[in-house]
Design a protein around this motif. Structure first.
Motif, mmCIF file in Angstrom:
data_model
loop_
_atom_site.group_PDB
_atom_site.id
_atom_site.type_symbol
_atom_site.label_atom_id
_atom_site.label_comp_id
_atom_site.label_asym_id
_atom_site.label_seq_id
_atom_site.Cartn_x
_atom_site.Cartn_y
_atom_site.Cartn_z
ATOM 1 N N ALA A 155 1.000 -1.235 0.005
ATOM 2 C CA ALA A 155 0.051 0.066 0.002
ATOM 3 C C ALA A 155 0.857 1.200 0.006
ATOM 4 O O ALA A 155 0.502 2.279 -0.820
ATOM 5 N N ARG A 156 1.643 1.324 0.672
ATOM 6 C CA ARG A 156 2.837 2.398 0.956
ATOM 7 C C ARG A 156 3.693 2.485 -0.487
ATOM 8 O O ARG A 156 3.577 3.808 -0.845
ATOM 9 N N GLN A 157 3.991 1.533 -1.331
ATOM 10 C CA GLN A 157 4.500 1.535 -2.691
ATOM 11 C C GLN A 157 3.359 2.056 -3.652
ATOM 12 O O GLN A 157 3.876 3.060 -4.382
ATOM 13 N N PHE A 158 2.233 1.738 -3.339
ATOM 14 C CA PHE A 158 1.136 2.122 -4.355
ATOM 15 C C PHE A 158 1.000 3.571 -4.509
ATOM 16 O O PHE A 158 1.103 4.451 -5.251
ATOM 17 N N ALA A 159 0.920 4.202 -2.898
ATOM 18 C CA ALA A 159 0.914 5.428 -2.800
ATOM 19 C C ALA A 159 1.907 6.363 -3.440
ATOM 20 O O ALA A 159 1.939 7.562 -3.762
ATOM 21 N N ALA A 160 3.317 5.823 -3.054
ATOM 22 C CA ALA A 160 4.501 6.409 -3.536
ATOM 23 C C ALA A 160 4.514 6.579 -5.187
ATOM 24 O O ALA A 160 5.005 7.375 -5.501
ATOM 25 N N TRP A 161 4.015 5.663 -5.684
ATOM 26 C CA TRP A 161 3.737 5.691 -7.169
ATOM 27 C C TRP A 161 2.914 6.525 -7.685
ATOM 28 O O TRP A 161 2.666 6.722 -8.783
ATOM 29 N N GLY A 162 1.816 7.030 -6.752
ATOM 30 C CA GLY A 162 0.736 7.674 -7.049
ATOM 31 C C GLY A 162 -0.635 7.182 -7.646
ATOM 32 O O GLY A 162 -1.411 7.707 -8.527
ATOM 33 N N VAL A 163 -0.761 5.865 -7.292
ATOM 34 C CA VAL A 163 -1.668 5.255 -7.728
ATOM 35 C C VAL A 163 -2.953 5.734 -6.846
ATOM 36 O O VAL A 163 -3.240 6.125 -5.750
ATOM 37 N N ASP A 164 -3.784 5.724 -7.862
ATOM 38 C CA ASP A 164 -5.353 6.413 -7.594
ATOM 39 C C ASP A 164 -6.491 5.186 -7.442
ATOM 40 O O ASP A 164 -7.599 5.479 -7.014
ATOM 41 N N PHE A 165 -6.202 3.945 -7.949
ATOM 42 C CA PHE A 165 -7.116 3.080 -8.037
ATOM 43 C C PHE A 165 -6.530 1.592 -7.902
ATOM 44 O O PHE A 165 -5.594 1.498 -8.701
ATOM 45 N N LEU A 166 -6.980 0.725 -6.972
ATOM 46 C CA LEU A 166 -6.430 -0.630 -6.943
ATOM 47 C C LEU A 166 -7.587 -1.449 -7.192
ATOM 48 O O LEU A 166 -8.455 -1.715 -6.598
ATOM 49 N N LYS A 167 -7.202 -2.420 -8.220
ATOM 50 C CA LYS A 167 -8.128 -3.679 -8.329
ATOM 51 C C LYS A 167 -7.548 -4.672 -7.905
ATOM 52 O O LYS A 167 -6.324 -5.210 -8.209
ATOM 53 N N MET A 187 -6.201 -4.946 3.457
ATOM 54 C CA MET A 187 -5.638 -3.848 2.090
ATOM 55 C C MET A 187 -6.455 -2.715 2.306
ATOM 56 O O MET A 187 -5.911 -1.637 2.338
ATOM 57 N N ARG A 188 -7.792 -2.715 2.630
ATOM 58 C CA ARG A 188 -8.549 -1.429 2.827
ATOM 59 C C ARG A 188 -7.890 -0.567 3.876
ATOM 60 O O ARG A 188 -7.552 0.780 3.644
ATOM 61 N N ASP A 189 -7.537 -1.241 4.862
ATOM 62 C CA ASP A 189 -6.925 -0.471 6.165
ATOM 63 C C ASP A 189 -5.389 -0.038 5.752
ATOM 64 O O ASP A 189 -5.235 0.948 6.372
ATOM 65 N N ALA A 190 -4.877 -0.778 4.959
ATOM 66 C CA ALA A 190 -3.523 -0.347 4.696
ATOM 67 C C ALA A 190 -3.565 0.773 3.708
ATOM 68 O O ALA A 190 -2.473 1.784 3.740
ATOM 69 N N LEU A 191 -4.477 0.849 2.684
ATOM 70 C CA LEU A 191 -4.425 1.877 1.923
ATOM 71 C C LEU A 191 -4.939 3.150 2.700
ATOM 72 O O LEU A 191 -4.394 4.202 2.493
ATOM 73 N N ALA A 192 -5.854 3.037 3.713
ATOM 74 C CA ALA A 192 -6.194 4.083 4.153
ATOM 75 C C ALA A 192 -5.212 4.806 5.025
ATOM 76 O O ALA A 192 -5.057 6.233 5.341
ATOM 77 N N ALA A 193 -4.277 3.985 5.436
ATOM 78 C CA ALA A 193 -3.073 4.339 6.564
ATOM 79 C C ALA A 193 -2.180 5.197 5.660
ATOM 80 O O ALA A 193 -1.391 6.201 6.089
ATOM 81 N N THR A 194 -2.085 5.056 4.492
ATOM 82 C CA THR A 194 -1.180 5.922 3.484
ATOM 83 C C THR A 194 -1.495 7.240 3.465
ATOM 84 O O THR A 194 -0.612 8.103 3.038
ATOM 85 N N GLY A 195 -2.737 7.801 3.773
ATOM 86 C CA GLY A 195 -3.383 8.888 3.570
ATOM 87 C C GLY A 195 -3.661 9.486 2.208
ATOM 88 O O GLY A 195 -4.139 10.487 1.759
ATOM 89 N N ARG A 196 -3.341 8.548 1.264
ATOM 90 C CA ARG A 196 -3.650 8.729 -0.059
ATOM 91 C C ARG A 196 -5.183 8.157 -0.321
ATOM 92 O O ARG A 196 -5.462 7.066 -0.076
ATOM 93 N N GLN A 197 -5.923 9.015 -1.170
ATOM 94 C CA GLN A 197 -7.274 8.637 -1.485
ATOM 95 C C GLN A 197 -7.179 7.689 -2.673
ATOM 96 O O GLN A 197 -6.622 7.949 -3.790
ATOM 97 N N ILE A 198 -7.621 6.300 -2.479
ATOM 98 C CA ILE A 198 -7.518 5.423 -3.603
ATOM 99 C C ILE A 198 -8.595 4.381 -3.566
ATOM 100 O O ILE A 198 -9.074 4.057 -2.673
ATOM 101 N N VAL A 199 -9.325 4.528 -4.874
ATOM 102 C CA VAL A 199 -10.554 3.559 -5.069
ATOM 103 C C VAL A 199 -10.109 2.218 -5.105
ATOM 104 O O VAL A 199 -9.240 1.903 -5.559
ATOM 105 N N TYR A 200 -10.911 1.457 -4.166
ATOM 106 C CA TYR A 200 -10.571 -0.080 -3.719
ATOM 107 C C TYR A 200 -11.724 -0.716 -4.377
ATOM 108 O O TYR A 200 -12.697 -0.859 -4.064
ATOM 109 N N SER A 201 -11.181 -1.430 -5.451
ATOM 110 C CA SER A 201 -11.999 -2.272 -6.197
ATOM 111 C C SER A 201 -11.644 -3.897 -6.125
ATOM 112 O O SER A 201 -10.680 -4.075 -6.167
ATOM 113 N N ILE A 202 -12.601 -4.631 -5.611
ATOM 114 C CA ILE A 202 -12.306 -5.822 -5.217
ATOM 115 C C ILE A 202 -13.028 -7.050 -6.131
ATOM 116 O O ILE A 202 -14.206 -6.783 -6.565
#
Length: 547
Positions: A155-167, A187-202
């Motif tokens: 999740a931290r890696q995605f945020a560092a890359w500027g990811v906005d949407f995770l499938k 992963m929901r909680d890990a994305l939230a902990a990055t502080g970046r708003q990322i659409v979470y698609s499962i």
């Protein structure tokens, strides 16, 4: 699951197992949508998988982004460019971090994200919650780079890359619903902990082909798949088969309307518009139905070579406006006789969107009324979403619709009936605490409902639309000439009085035609007890609570 040239046959057996009461422990209570600041309306964008599969690289993704801008799609709301499976370096780096495939993405994933952001677009990536991605699982791509055990790090890696949407795609035959909820929530909680708003698609693996997901995933994700993978066809010919045609997916997704709301939407999979395999009429229905069902509008075609017909469909501003309405409601079913299907979606400004859908193989007239779709008044304006033509009516809404076609109106004028004309709930017996249940999700005409432990599955979700009660796309029906002791049954919706029901202040539910009440046979309380019609007494086995 991912699209493959082979099959994914374990799903049928798994789905059957998931229908047992012991496998599902979810109560039929409302689930709040994920409030992470994104997906307040259904996400719109493009995904690489449908057309390109594993044949992706940096240049291709950039070209798709350029096309999204040059065709005007970005300005109409398409913003997420999602890189699906096969973007990975088969190995993590020495610190355990994910890496892009250096031969496919030589500039790196952050550089790709920066390019997309520079175009006014957003960056999406694919990953899995288990050890291997689908391509790796099936052996068509090397490595094992799933996020299992690496959720926070990835999740931290995605945020560092500027990811906005995770499938996030569960690509394994293993895992109970409890395990999936826990794992997806990591992963929901890990994305939230990055502080970046990322659409979470499962994409959970607990999908039953006839009824969809075995729970409402709105507390876990922003969007969740409702069926197995879409295929580039109108109808696969088997409603419980794999893969799923457009009409098969509609049949599964319509009964799930109560799950959709701002922040969380049913996902009937990426669109096949513009990929051949269907007629232009079917493609138009495909898009119109996704629009009214509040589905994410994720294109899957080659944007660089779209025909004018494809662009006309994907860029229909009337349909996009309905899909992106701020209320975030999914259309509910007004009627369905097996051929003629009417769906209606209430909009924020008081209008109602209405789809007149012909599922049959020949042209036919599909009709409804303003009252049936939740409007009161004496004069209404109909805007045809395809032609922009307007007409007026005193209440009739009808059109001749070609085979597999959808006529789509936006109805204005009059006032919205309050409360809204349809709600979806469980019906819980006061005597047993068990729910009115369609046994084994059997949708054949004549199926007799039973009571069963409440589990929140679609075969226990009843939509009160007007005076009908619908489950799994069929109506609760009293046989013609029913008397005390007659069975109650599922049947194709026809709008007749033997399919109309009244919720009484006593808690009973009586048939408008027969005057008889829904009754748990013999006042029994065991799972599997049939529900019949009986003279209304107000006893506990005739009282029902909507939950």
């Amino acid at each position: 699951m991912k699209h493959r040239s082979g099959t994914w046959r374990w799903g049928t057996a798994l789905a059957a197992a998931l229908l047992t009461a012991s496998a599902v422990a979810w109560h039929a209570t409302a689930v709040q949508a994920l409030d992470n600041g994104v997906a307040r309306t259904p996400p719109m964008g493009w995904n690489s998988w449908n057309t390109f599969g594993c044949n992706i690289n940096e240049a291709l993704i950039r070209q798709m982004a350029d096309a999204m801008v040059s065709t005007g799609m970005r300005d109409l709301g398409y913003q997420y460019v999602v890189v699906d499976d096969c973007w990975f370096n088969p190995n993590r780096d020495s610190s355990g971090n994910l890496q892009g495939d250096p031969s496919r993405f030589p500039s790196g994933m952050k550089a790709l994200g920066d390019y997309l952001h520079g175009k006014g677009l957003k960056f999406g990536l694919y990953q899995v919650p288990v050890d291997k991605t689908c391509a790796q699982y099936f052996g068509s791509y090397p490595g094992a780079t799933g996020s299992q055990g690496h959720e926070a790090q990835d999740a931290r890696q995605f945020a560092a890359w500027g990811v906005d949407f995770l499938k996030y795609d569960w690509c394994s035959p293993n895992g109970s619903i409890d395990q999936q909820v826990t794992t997806f929530a990591k992963m929901r909680d890990a994305l939230a902990a990055t502080g970046r708003q990322i659409v979470y698609s499962i994409n959970p693996n607990s999908i039953h082909a006839k009824t969809g997901p075995q729970r409402n995933w709105g507390d876990v994700a922003n969007m969740w798949r409702t069926t197995e993978d879409i295929t580039n066809a109108w109808d696969t010919g088997q409603a419980n088969g794999y893969p799923m045609g457009v009409q098969n997916i509609v049949n599964v997704t319509v009964p799930l309307a109560s799950y959709a709301r701002p922040g969380g939407f049913n996902d009937p999979d990426m669109m096949e518009v513009g990929r051949g395999g269907m007629t232009d009429t079917e493609m138009r229905s495909h898009f119109a139905l996704w629009a009214i069902l509040a589905a994410p509008l994720i294109a899957g075609n080659d944007l660089r070579s779209m025909s004018s017909a494809t662009q006309t469909i994907l860029k229909n501003q009337n349909l996009i406006a309905v899909n992106q309405d701020s209320l975030g409601l999914q259309a509910t079913q007004v009627s369905n006789d097996g051929t003629r299907r009417v769906l209606a979606k209430r909009l924020a400004n008081g209008d109602v969107a209405v789809a007149l859908f012909n599922q049959g193989g020949a042209a036919t007239t599909v009709s409804t009324t303003a009252a049936a779709v939740g409007k009161s008044g004496t004069s209404f304006t109909l805007l045809d979403a395809w032609t922009n033509a307007t007409s007026t009516t005193s209440g009739s809404i009808a059109a001749s619709v070609p085979a597999h076609g959808t006529v789509f109106y936006r109805v204005s004028g009059g006032t919205i009936v309050s409360p809204p004309p349809s709600t979806t709930t469980a019906l819980v017996s006061a005597a047993s605490g068990r729910c009115l249940d369609v046994p084994q999700s059997n949708t054949a005409n004549g199926t007799q409902p039973i009571i069963w432990d409440c589990n929140g599955a679609a075969n226990q979700r009843w939509t009160a639309s007007g005076q009908s009660l619908q489950a799994l796309g069929k109506c609760l029906d009293a046989p013609t000439g029913a008397t005390a002791g007659s069975k109650v049954q599922l049947w194709d919706c026809n709008g007749q009085t033997n399919q109309q029901w009244t919720f009484n202040s006593s808690g009973t539910v009586s048939g408008n035609s027969s005057g008889l009440c829904l009754d748990v046979n013999g006042a029994a309380t065991a799972n599997g007890t049939t529900v019949i019609l009986w003279t209304c007494t107000g006893a506990a086995n005739q009282r029902w609570t909507r939950q």
